[in-house]
Design a protein around this motif. Structure first.
Motif, mmCIF file in Angstrom:
data_model
loop_
_atom_site.group_PDB
_atom_site.id
_atom_site.type_symbol
_atom_site.label_atom_id
_atom_site.label_comp_id
_atom_site.label_asym_id
_atom_site.label_seq_id
_atom_site.Cartn_x
_atom_site.Cartn_y
_atom_site.Cartn_z
ATOM 1 N N SER A 1 0.812 -1.218 0.000
ATOM 2 C CA SER A 1 0.000 0.000 0.000
ATOM 3 C C SER A 1 0.844 1.265 0.000
ATOM 4 O O SER A 1 0.374 2.324 -0.423
ATOM 5 C CB SER A 1 -0.926 0.012 1.219
ATOM 6 N N VAL A 2 2.103 1.157 0.446
ATOM 7 C CA VAL A 2 2.975 2.331 0.490
ATOM 8 C C VAL A 2 3.556 2.576 -0.900
ATOM 9 O O VAL A 2 4.184 1.692 -1.492
ATOM 10 C CB VAL A 2 4.105 2.122 1.518
ATOM 11 N N LYS A 3 3.328 3.765 -1.422
ATOM 12 C CA LYS A 3 3.829 4.101 -2.746
ATOM 13 C C LYS A 3 5.331 4.331 -2.693
ATOM 14 O O LYS A 3 5.917 4.558 -1.637
ATOM 15 C CB LYS A 3 3.122 5.348 -3.274
ATOM 16 N N GLU A 4 5.942 4.290 -3.874
ATOM 17 C CA GLU A 4 7.395 4.449 -3.955
ATOM 18 C C GLU A 4 7.791 5.838 -3.473
ATOM 19 O O GLU A 4 7.199 6.848 -3.839
ATOM 20 C CB GLU A 4 7.855 4.242 -5.401
ATOM 21 N N GLY A 5 8.796 5.866 -2.605
ATOM 22 C CA GLY A 5 9.264 7.136 -2.068
ATOM 23 C C GLY A 5 8.543 7.579 -0.816
ATOM 24 O O GLY A 5 8.868 8.631 -0.256
ATOM 25 N N GLN A 6 7.561 6.804 -0.340
ATOM 26 C CA GLN A 6 6.808 7.145 0.866
ATOM 27 C C GLN A 6 7.119 6.136 1.969
ATOM 28 O O GLN A 6 7.679 5.074 1.725
ATOM 29 C CB GLN A 6 5.304 7.166 0.565
ATOM 30 N N THR A 7 6.745 6.499 3.196
ATOM 31 C CA THR A 7 6.960 5.629 4.349
ATOM 32 C C THR A 7 5.652 5.058 4.881
ATOM 33 O O THR A 7 5.598 3.917 5.331
ATOM 34 C CB THR A 7 7.699 6.385 5.468
ATOM 35 N N VAL A 8 4.591 5.861 4.859
ATOM 36 C CA VAL A 8 3.270 5.427 5.332
ATOM 37 C C VAL A 8 2.247 5.648 4.235
ATOM 38 O O VAL A 8 2.497 6.381 3.270
ATOM 39 C CB VAL A 8 2.859 6.180 6.619
ATOM 40 N N SER A 9 1.099 5.004 4.395
ATOM 41 C CA SER A 9 0.042 5.082 3.385
ATOM 42 C C SER A 9 -1.297 5.306 4.068
ATOM 43 O O SER A 9 -1.549 4.750 5.147
ATOM 44 C CB SER A 9 0.009 3.793 2.555
ATOM 45 N N PRO A 10 -2.191 6.095 3.446
ATOM 46 C CA PRO A 10 -3.532 6.270 4.026
ATOM 47 C C PRO A 10 -4.500 5.148 3.672
ATOM 48 O O PRO A 10 -5.625 5.143 4.166
ATOM 49 C CB PRO A 10 -3.996 7.598 3.404
ATOM 50 N N GLU A 11 -4.096 4.190 2.817
ATOM 51 C CA GLU A 11 -4.988 3.095 2.438
ATOM 52 C C GLU A 11 -5.237 2.177 3.644
ATOM 53 O O GLU A 11 -4.314 1.812 4.357
ATOM 54 C CB GLU A 11 -4.382 2.297 1.283
ATOM 55 N N THR A 12 -6.511 1.795 3.808
ATOM 56 C CA THR A 12 -6.917 1.022 4.975
ATOM 57 C C THR A 12 -6.906 -0.468 4.665
ATOM 58 O O THR A 12 -7.404 -0.898 3.628
ATOM 59 C CB THR A 12 -8.321 1.437 5.436
ATOM 60 N N ILE A 13 -6.330 -1.251 5.560
ATOM 61 C CA ILE A 13 -6.368 -2.711 5.482
ATOM 62 C C ILE A 13 -7.489 -3.185 6.400
ATOM 63 O O ILE A 13 -7.488 -2.877 7.597
ATOM 64 C CB ILE A 13 -5.022 -3.318 5.896
ATOM 65 N N SER A 14 -8.442 -3.902 5.842
ATOM 66 C CA SER A 14 -9.624 -4.322 6.605
ATOM 67 C C SER A 14 -9.465 -5.778 7.031
ATOM 68 O O SER A 14 -9.226 -6.656 6.205
ATOM 69 C CB SER A 14 -10.891 -4.149 5.760
ATOM 70 N N LEU A 15 -9.617 -6.021 8.338
ATOM 71 C CA LEU A 15 -9.423 -7.345 8.919
ATOM 72 C C LEU A 15 -10.538 -7.598 9.934
ATOM 73 O O LEU A 15 -10.951 -6.685 10.653
ATOM 74 C CB LEU A 15 -8.055 -7.419 9.602
ATOM 75 N N SER A 16 -11.043 -8.817 9.962
ATOM 76 C CA SER A 16 -12.058 -9.193 10.948
ATOM 77 C C SER A 16 -11.509 -10.325 11.817
ATOM 78 O O SER A 16 -10.844 -11.233 11.330
ATOM 79 C CB SER A 16 -13.348 -9.643 10.255
ATOM 80 N N VAL A 17 -11.799 -10.242 13.116
ATOM 81 C CA VAL A 17 -11.353 -11.244 14.089
ATOM 82 C C VAL A 17 -12.581 -11.714 14.853
ATOM 83 O O VAL A 17 -13.340 -10.898 15.393
ATOM 84 C CB VAL A 17 -10.304 -10.668 15.051
ATOM 85 N N LYS A 18 -12.787 -13.019 14.901
ATOM 86 C CA LYS A 18 -13.907 -13.610 15.623
ATOM 87 C C LYS A 18 -13.382 -14.613 16.639
ATOM 88 O O LYS A 18 -12.353 -15.259 16.409
ATOM 89 C CB LYS A 18 -14.864 -14.316 14.661
ATOM 90 N N GLY A 19 -14.124 -14.732 17.732
ATOM 91 C CA GLY A 19 -13.718 -15.697 18.740
ATOM 92 C C GLY A 19 -14.658 -15.664 19.925
ATOM 93 O O GLY A 19 -15.392 -14.696 20.134
ATOM 94 N N PRO A 20 -14.654 -16.696 20.740
ATOM 95 C CA PRO A 20 -15.523 -16.739 21.923
ATOM 96 C C PRO A 20 -15.146 -15.669 22.925
ATOM 97 O O PRO A 20 -13.973 -15.495 23.256
ATOM 98 C CB PRO A 20 -15.272 -18.143 22.490
ATOM 99 N N GLY A 21 -16.147 -14.923 23.402
ATOM 100 C CA GLY A 21 -15.929 -13.949 24.460
ATOM 101 C C GLY A 21 -15.309 -12.644 24.028
ATOM 102 O O GLY A 21 -14.983 -11.816 24.874
ATOM 103 N N ILE A 22 -15.139 -12.395 22.732
ATOM 104 C CA ILE A 22 -14.551 -11.142 22.254
ATOM 105 C C ILE A 22 -15.631 -10.060 22.232
ATOM 106 O O ILE A 22 -16.739 -10.283 21.757
ATOM 107 C CB ILE A 22 -13.925 -11.322 20.864
#
Length: 966
Positions: A376-397
């Motif tokens: 997601s980080v473009k060439e010449g940059q260190t950070v990116s504003p693009e969001t990585i979407s992740l879901s976590v499921k589990g008992p009691g969360i």
């Protein structure tokens, strides 16, 4: 248990620990766990003013005091005693008659007292109706699908549970002793009046004073504090055990999908519906100022402050990549937490599930997150504003949506882009400026508070602290390193930082090792706070510590904010949808609302139809085009390098030998390559021609850039079969070896081909000579133009060379040096200075014209030479070997065109069609490419309409589910 008055109990609890003693264990009721809250309420006075404080029928059962013993009535002596003896029989009869009324009254009074006591006990429990939304729907269906009787029989007996309860009598004795101790030190009016204390309680106080009279007052207080801590920890462990059993039970229930519990269509959970809305909004850019103000939990903090560790503790898995002091979070990561039967993680754009219980899957998940961040980080940059979407499921969360942002830095180090600091600030502000975003501000407790950067940033975005939760991490290191632990107390009380917050929490997220498990971190955190002087001395309150309490508080705050803002956001998108639909109706009333993907599919079908049209080209058309283009490509080489050198020979044998040698060299090195180049160019031109014809048939001009890009990319990827070149070389060589002209028509065709070629060359040569010498007298007179000095010199040179050719008509193709000198001297004699190079250049063109004119005359003579050719020109002065050469070239062109046509129609057109399909599939998967090639206000308006409708529909579905859960 013994009975005591409610007022005594209330006053004892309320005045148990005066503020001047420095003991701070008073916990706000609303901050406690529901069960802890019920226990707290059990020992808290009822402050309802409507209930009489001294009602004997409304007493609690407690061990704080005992029922007062009724003092024995003293018998009074005197003359009245004789009267009692006289009427004792009458009195006995009267008492016996009243016995039935006494029994009836006692039954009624006892029943009323029992009912009153039951109502008071019921009032002590908190109202749980407002928390029914926490429990999913399937829990209410358990009675229909699970045999609760069997489950109840498996639970422990009441006697076993009673063993877990604390010794209330011992605690009551300690309370009584502490109360008496504190009362003795108070000089004013006693908090508890002597008349309110039963005699039995006084006796207990005396015995307790005798028991502890050998110890100092300070030791007694410390012992009581430790006893309270042990009691609280005992209840906490019991709660954790019950929660663990509940988690296992919920896990079993959720795993019953295949056994008939959820045979109907599985509904998406509430948090999943909400996360889908956020995913769509992350890609949506409205031109109608409809901003995304839906709540999220935004996790911000200084670099290496422990943001990721806190999030991992809430998610109950170590899912993020780690580095020692190195920036690891390079883009925002949206984590949707929800409850499920298995502890798994999944990306939004992937179907792979990572089992968080397996170390191999955890490592793969961390590696995948790191790869996605770097991509997601473009060439010449260190950070990116693009969001990585992740879901976590589990008992009691706990159910919520968190966004982990890159850590705030103060200095740009080597290897970082120059604008890294500003980019991180802009990303953090973009998320925090949402008025409904919950800011989880993470502060490293092991470093000086003055070095914090994030607190100032949070104060700017939320000056009132209405949506900020402050978290102090690494409290274990802070307690160990700080000389004054009171600074931690100042931090968690909000007195050290200028920022304000809804709540303050202190957590421990491990010992700093990346190999620690979540369970070991939890145990370490619990052990630390159990033995920490911060909690023991009252600097921290029980509800302010541990990541478990933090996650509960954040989840409650998150859902409260969701309920308050989601309907307002739905109304905003409804208004935006109306504006977009109005614009479409006014600007494109007769067109369907096709978004970019639908337009791409439409263009894809049109392009494939155009490619299929190539198969409808007739073989005659293919061969005609191929033969014409091939001759245009090789004619110059044939005339200049084969025909002219061979024509300079003196006899037919030398002519044929020269021709054969040069044709062989040409076939081996150049001719097959030229033929394939011509075939490939012809295929491109025909493909472009068909696409242009379709464009004229009312085709949508919005596809023009896409079609051009598909054509160029397909041609770029297409490569001719290399084995075709070898076979073509053999075919061409065999065609050129054949010198036999079988009939007169072939002879006449060769004559015509030769004549057309020579005339075309002669015309080109005349044009070149005319440009060299400039306009003649007629053109100068009619057009009022003059020759340039160079053209004048060339004209004089041309005249001198033409005079030479008239004298020597059989002159060779090249001038001798003495001839060049003679021409130059003659021109100088007429006052014209000329360079020898110019003389040779002019001679080349003049001789070419002279040769072509002679060749045309010879071609006319050979029209009747077929008879002599059949006799091999025996007894004839006419030799037509040049006609045979042109017939060989013509036949080679026809055979090559036929071969290329077969290869085109049988293989290359199909391969081109396959390339076009591959290019279209690649473009279809590349969102940026589609945005680049399919543009315009019409496309953008359709895209916005689609997204706004989708967002509104999902918001309405979420609101409906939210209302049902209430």
């Amino acid at each position: 248990m013994l009975r005591a008055g409610s007022v005594v109990t209330c006053i004892a609890c309320r005045n148990l620990l005066p503020s001047r003693m420095g003991v701070k264990f008073r916990v706000p009721l609303q901050k406690l766990h529901p069960l802890s809250r019920a226990i707290h309420h059990r020992y808290t006075a009822n402050n309802n003013p409507q209930r009489p404080p001294h009602c004997s029928a409304a007493r609690h059962y407690t061990s704080l005091s005992r029922l007062p013993m009724r003092p024995p009535k003293s018998r009074s002596g005197g003359h009245g005693y004789q009267q009692h003896r006289s009427f004792w029989v009458a009195r006995l009869a009267a008492r016996l008659l009243k016995l039935r009324y006494i029994l009836l009254g006692s039954a009624v009074g006892g029943g009323y007292t029992a009912k009153k006591t039951y109502d008071e006990w019921k009032d002590m429990f908190p109202d749980m109706s407002q928390y029914t939304w926490i429990v999913p729907d399937f829990v209410w269906e358990l009675s229909e699908n699970i045999d609760l009787d069997k489950l109840a029989s498996a639970l422990p007996e009441l006697e076993d549970l009673a063993k877990l309860l604390p010794d209330m009598e011992k605690i009551g004795e300690n309370f009584t002793f502490l109360k008496s101790l504190l009362s003795s030190e108070t000089t004013g009016e006693s908090t508890l009046r002597a008349t309110d204390i039963p005699p039995t309680s006084a006796a207990m106080s005396d015995s307790s004073e005798k028991q502890f009279k050998k110890s100092s007052d300070k030791e007694k207080v410390d012992q009581l504090q430790e006893e309270l801590l042990r009691t609280q920890l005992k209840y906490q462990r019991m709660l954790e055990r019950l929660e663990k059993e509940n988690k296992e039970l919920r896990k079993v229930v959720l795993q019953k999908d295949d056994k008939g519990i959820h045979q109907r269509k599985v509904k998406k959970s509430l948090i999943d519906l909400y996360s889908e809305v956020l995913d769509i909004l992350s890609d949506y850019d409205s031109n109608y100022n409809t901003q995304d103000h839906l709540p999220r939990v935004v996790v911000v903090g200084d670099q290496s402050a422990g943001k990721t560790s806190v999030l991992e503790m809430i998610a109950q898995a170590r899912i993020f990549p780690r580095g020692s002091g190195e920036m690891m979070t390079r883009s925002p990561v949206k984590v949707t937490l929800s409850e499920g039967p298995h502890h798994v993680a999944m990306f939004k754009d992937s179907t792979r599930e990572f089992d968080l219980g397996k170390e191999a899957d955890l490592a793969a998940l961390r590696h995948e997150i790191e790869i996605r961040m770097r991509k997601s980080v473009k060439e010449g940059q260190t950070v990116s504003p693009e969001t990585i979407s992740l879901s976590v499921k589990g008992p009691g969360i706990q159910r919520m949506v968190l966004v982990d942002l890159p850590g705030v830095i103060s200095t740009v180090t080597t290897g970082m882009a120059a604008d890294t600091k500003e980019t991180i600030f802009s990303i953090s502000k973009a998320y925090m400026q949402n008025p409904n975003a919950i800011i989880l501000c993470i502060q490293d407790g092991s470093v000086d508070a003055e070095r914090s950067i994030v607190t100032d940033l949070v104060s700017q975005m939320d000056p009132q602290g209405k949506r900020t939760i402050f978290v102090l991490t690494k409290v274990d290191l802070a307690e160990k390193n700080l000389a004054s632990p009171s600074r931690i107390q100042q931090i968690v009380e909000g007195k050290l930082f200028p920022m304000k917050a809804l709540g303050y929490f202190a957590v421990v997220t491990g010992k700093g090792s990346s190999n620690e498990s979540i369970d070991s971190i939890k145990d370490y955190e619990e052990d630390f706070f159990q033995s920490s002087r911060l909690l023991r001395d009252g600097m921290l309150k029980a509800h302010q510590v541990t990541t478990k309490n933090l996650s509960l508080a954040v989840s409650d705050c998150f859902w409260k904010m969701v309920r308050e803002s989601v309907e307002q956001q739905a109304d905003a998108f409804k208004a935006s949808r109306f504006n977009l639909e109005t614009e479409w109706k006014n600007n494109y009333p007769r067109l369907r609302e096709l978004d970019r993907n639908e337009l791409f599919e439409k263009a894809k079908n049109e392009i494939l139809d155009e490619v299929i049209s190539l198969s409808q080209v007739t073989p005659k058309h293919w061969e005609s085009i191929l033969q014409k283009k091939l001759w245009e490509r090789v004619s110059t080489h044939v005339i200049e390098n084969i025909y002219l050198p061979a024509a300079q020979t003196t006899n037919s044998g030398t002519f044929n030998t020269t021709v054969d040698i040069k044709l062989k060299q040409w076939t081996d090195k150049q001719l097959p390559h030229k033929a394939l180049e011509v075939a490939w160019e012809t295929l491109q031109e025909e493909f472009a021609r068909f696409m242009a014809e379709y464009k004229e048939k009312d085709q949508d001009d919005i596809f023009e850039k896409l079609k051009e890009a598909v054509k160029d990319e397909s041609i770029k990827r297409h490569k001719w079969n290399e084995r075709a070149m070898d076979s073509l070389r053999v075919i061409q060589h065999n065609a050129l070896e054949d010198r036999s002209i079988t009939d007169k028509s072939q002879w006449d065709a060769a004559i015509q081909f030769m004549e057309e070629t020579l005339q075309s060359r002669l015309k080109d040569t005349d044009s070149v000579i005319a440009d060299m010498v400039g306009p003649d007298w007629k053109q100068r007179w009619m057009s009022w133009t003059n020759r340039t000095p160079e053209q004048h010199i060339r004209n004089e040179t041309k005249n001198e060379l033409e005079h030479l050719l008239k004298l020597h008509e059989d002159h060779t193709a090249y001038l001798a040096n003495d001839e060049v000198t003679t021409v130059r001297k003659n021109l100088e004699g007429r006052g014209v200075e000329v360079d020898p190079v110019l003389i040779k250049d002019t001679w080349h063109q003049l001789y070419r014209r002279h040769f072509l004119q002679k060749a045309l005359l010879h071609c006319n003579l050979c029209r009747r030479g077929f008879y002599y050719y059949q006799r091999h020109f025996v007894d004839s002065e006419l030799e037509c070997n040049d006609v045979v050469l042109f017939w060989r070239i013509q036949r080679m062109l026809a055979i090559t065109a036929n071969t290329l046509r077969q290869q085109l129609t049988n293989k290359e057109v199909r391969r081109l069609e396959k390339n076009v399909k591959e290019v279209l599939e690649d473009f279809g998967e590349d969102t940026e490419k589609k945005v680049q090639l399919i543009t315009g206000r019409r496309v953008q308006l359709a895209e916005d309409l689609k997204k706004v409708r989708e967002i509104q529909e999902k918001l309405e579905a979420f609101i409906e589910a939210l209302h049902k859960e209430k």
